[in-house]
Design an enzyme around this catalytic site. Sequence first.
Site, PDB file in Angstrom:
ATOM      1  N   SER A 189      -7.051  -5.487  -6.099  1.00 20.46           N
ATOM      2  CA  SER A 189      -8.213  -6.034  -5.393  1.00 20.46           C
ATOM      3  C   SER A 189      -9.453  -5.951  -6.265  1.00 20.46           C
ATOM      4  CB  SER A 189      -8.442  -5.270  -4.085  1.00 20.46           C
ATOM      5  OG  SER A 189      -8.965  -3.988  -4.370  1.00 20.46           O
TER       6      SER A 189
ATOM      7  N   ASP B 230       0.832  -1.207   0.000  1.00 14.35           N
ATOM      8  CA  ASP B 230       0.000   0.000   0.000  1.00 14.35           C
ATOM      9  C   ASP B 230       0.870   1.263   0.000  1.00 14.35           C
ATOM     10  OD1 ASP B 230      -2.293   1.515   0.046  1.00 14.35           O
ATOM     11  OD2 ASP B 230      -2.658   1.258   2.198  1.00 14.35           O
TER      12      ASP B 230
ATOM     13  N   ASN C 136     -10.503  -2.564  -6.530  1.00 14.60           N
ATOM     14  CA  ASN C 136      -9.671  -1.670  -7.362  1.00 14.60           C
ATOM     15  C   ASN C 136     -10.264  -1.441  -8.759  1.00 14.60           C
ATOM     16  OD1 ASN C 136      -6.416  -2.735  -6.058  1.00 14.60           O
ATOM     17  ND2 ASN C 136      -7.706  -1.019  -5.427  1.00 14.60           N
ATOM     18  N   TRP C 137     -11.191  -2.310  -9.203  1.00 10.17           N
ATOM     19  CA  TRP C 137     -11.838  -2.088 -10.506  1.00 10.17           C
ATOM     20  C   TRP C 137     -12.603  -0.773 -10.514  1.00 10.17           C
ATOM     21  CZ3 TRP C 137     -10.042  -4.797 -14.328  1.00 10.17           C
ATOM     22  CH2 TRP C 137      -9.696  -6.141 -14.187  1.00 10.17           C
TER      23      TRP C 137
ATOM     24  N   GLU D 129       0.544 -13.594  12.148  1.00 12.08           N
ATOM     25  CA  GLU D 129       1.009 -12.391  12.836  1.00 12.08           C
ATOM     26  C   GLU D 129       0.866 -11.218  11.869  1.00 12.08           C
ATOM     27  OE1 GLU D 129       2.004 -12.175  15.978  1.00 12.08           O
ATOM     28  OE2 GLU D 129       1.687 -14.335  16.250  1.00 12.08           O
TER      29      GLU D 129
ATOM     30  N   ARG E  30      -5.368  -2.064   8.453  1.00 16.70           N
ATOM     31  CA  ARG E  30      -6.568  -2.861   8.183  1.00 16.70           C
ATOM     32  C   ARG E  30      -6.221  -3.955   7.178  1.00 16.70           C
ATOM     33  NH1 ARG E  30      -7.800   2.397   6.543  1.00 16.70           N
ATOM     34  NH2 ARG E  30      -7.270   2.679   4.338  1.00 16.70           N
TER      35      ARG E  30
ATOM     36  N   TRP F 219       3.004   7.901  -2.403  1.00 18.19           N
ATOM     37  CA  TRP F 219       4.430   8.042  -2.741  1.00 18.19           C
ATOM     38  C   TRP F 219       4.585   8.974  -3.951  1.00 18.19           C
ATOM     39  CZ3 TRP F 219       7.494   7.265  -6.953  1.00 18.19           C
ATOM     40  CH2 TRP F 219       8.878   7.239  -6.742  1.00 18.19           C
TER      41      TRP F 219
ATOM     42  N   ARG G 251       1.633  -5.041   6.110  1.00 23.11           N
ATOM     43  CA  ARG G 251       0.981  -3.980   5.338  1.00 23.11           C
ATOM     44  C   ARG G 251       1.844  -2.730   5.438  1.00 23.11           C
ATOM     45  NH1 ARG G 251      -5.199  -2.456   4.267  1.00 23.11           N
ATOM     46  NH2 ARG G 251      -4.800  -0.710   2.882  1.00 23.11           N
TER      47      ARG G 251
ATOM     48  N   ASN H  93       1.353   3.424  -2.957  1.00 27.03           N
ATOM     49  CA  ASN H  93       1.939   3.862  -4.239  1.00 27.03           C
ATOM     50  C   ASN H  93       1.473   5.262  -4.626  1.00 27.03           C
ATOM     51  OD1 ASN H  93       2.980   1.306  -4.337  1.00 27.03           O
ATOM     52  ND2 ASN H  93       1.688   0.579  -6.003  1.00 27.03           N
TER      53      ASN H  93
ATOM     54  N   ARG I  41      -0.483   9.120 -10.345  1.00 27.37           N
ATOM     55  CA  ARG I  41      -0.302   8.045  -9.372  1.00 27.37           C
ATOM     56  C   ARG I  41       0.412   6.839  -9.993  1.00 27.37           C
ATOM     57  NH1 ARG I  41      -3.811   7.482  -5.268  1.00 27.37           N
ATOM     58  NH2 ARG I  41      -4.090   5.288  -5.779  1.00 27.37           N
TER      59      ARG I  41
END
Length: 240
Positions: free
Chosen positions: A59, A13, A62-63, A201, A188, A18, A182, A15, A27
């Site tokens: 994901s 996560d 993400n569509w 973990e 999350r 950044w 993550r 990008n 992006r």
Amino acid sequence: MKNIPQHVAIIMDGNGRWAKKQGFTTRVRGHELGVEALRRAATNAAELGIRYLTVYAFSEENWQRPKVEVDALMNILMTSLSKELPVLQENQIRLHAIGNLDALPAKARAQLDATRAATAGNTRMVLTLALSYGSRQELTAAVQGLARRAANGELEPEAITEADIAQSLWTHDLPDPDLVIRTSGEQRISNFLLWQISYAELVFLPVLWPDFSKEDLVAALEQYSSRERRLGKTSEQLHA
Ligand code: FPP
């Protein structure tokens, strides 16, 4: 390190943030550098002895992103799969994919199948791309499959076991993740491997994905290594 996890799963996560932070107007630059971070993570993971690395690359949700970003991600996927093939071969990494793969553009799907076939003999590490992936969708498909078998009289509903459910998931040929990382500071799970991470973990790192380095991976592994996985037992039982 005393305890290297067999299976590490990563939610890559940050990008977009950044790219913004670096002053890029798009992006997409973040996703391009994200591929480089993924190459680093995969080669470092293989060198460290991790056997399975699973990454959340795209994901189901993400569509819904703007079409230009979705198209760019699909192009990045296609070009990276062919460009990175020598890296996969050199490092003996087998490529695998999970998700609603039929939803991918035909060309991307074909490239994915070709890369999977070309790397099928590699035995050092399995790199699984979660693409068009959603855990609830995966569980829904699994329930539909089991219900179909029950309706056909092949399976007694009361006889359905946890193993039957695990076998019905897209991850049926992967062990459960031991560690989930993550990046970007968000804490999350976002519909990623909900069944499979029951005992994993969780490590959340502030670094944005394109900056994810070998040191970050090692830091996450050190956190993992320092934790006691009791799996419901007491500490005394574990050390008896
Ligand atoms: C999350 O950052 C990242 C993604 C949605 C895509 C991850 C993709 C890569 C690392 C490149 C490899 C891509 C494929 C398809 C193989 P974000 O865009 O949600 O960042 P933000 O939260 O800062 O906006």
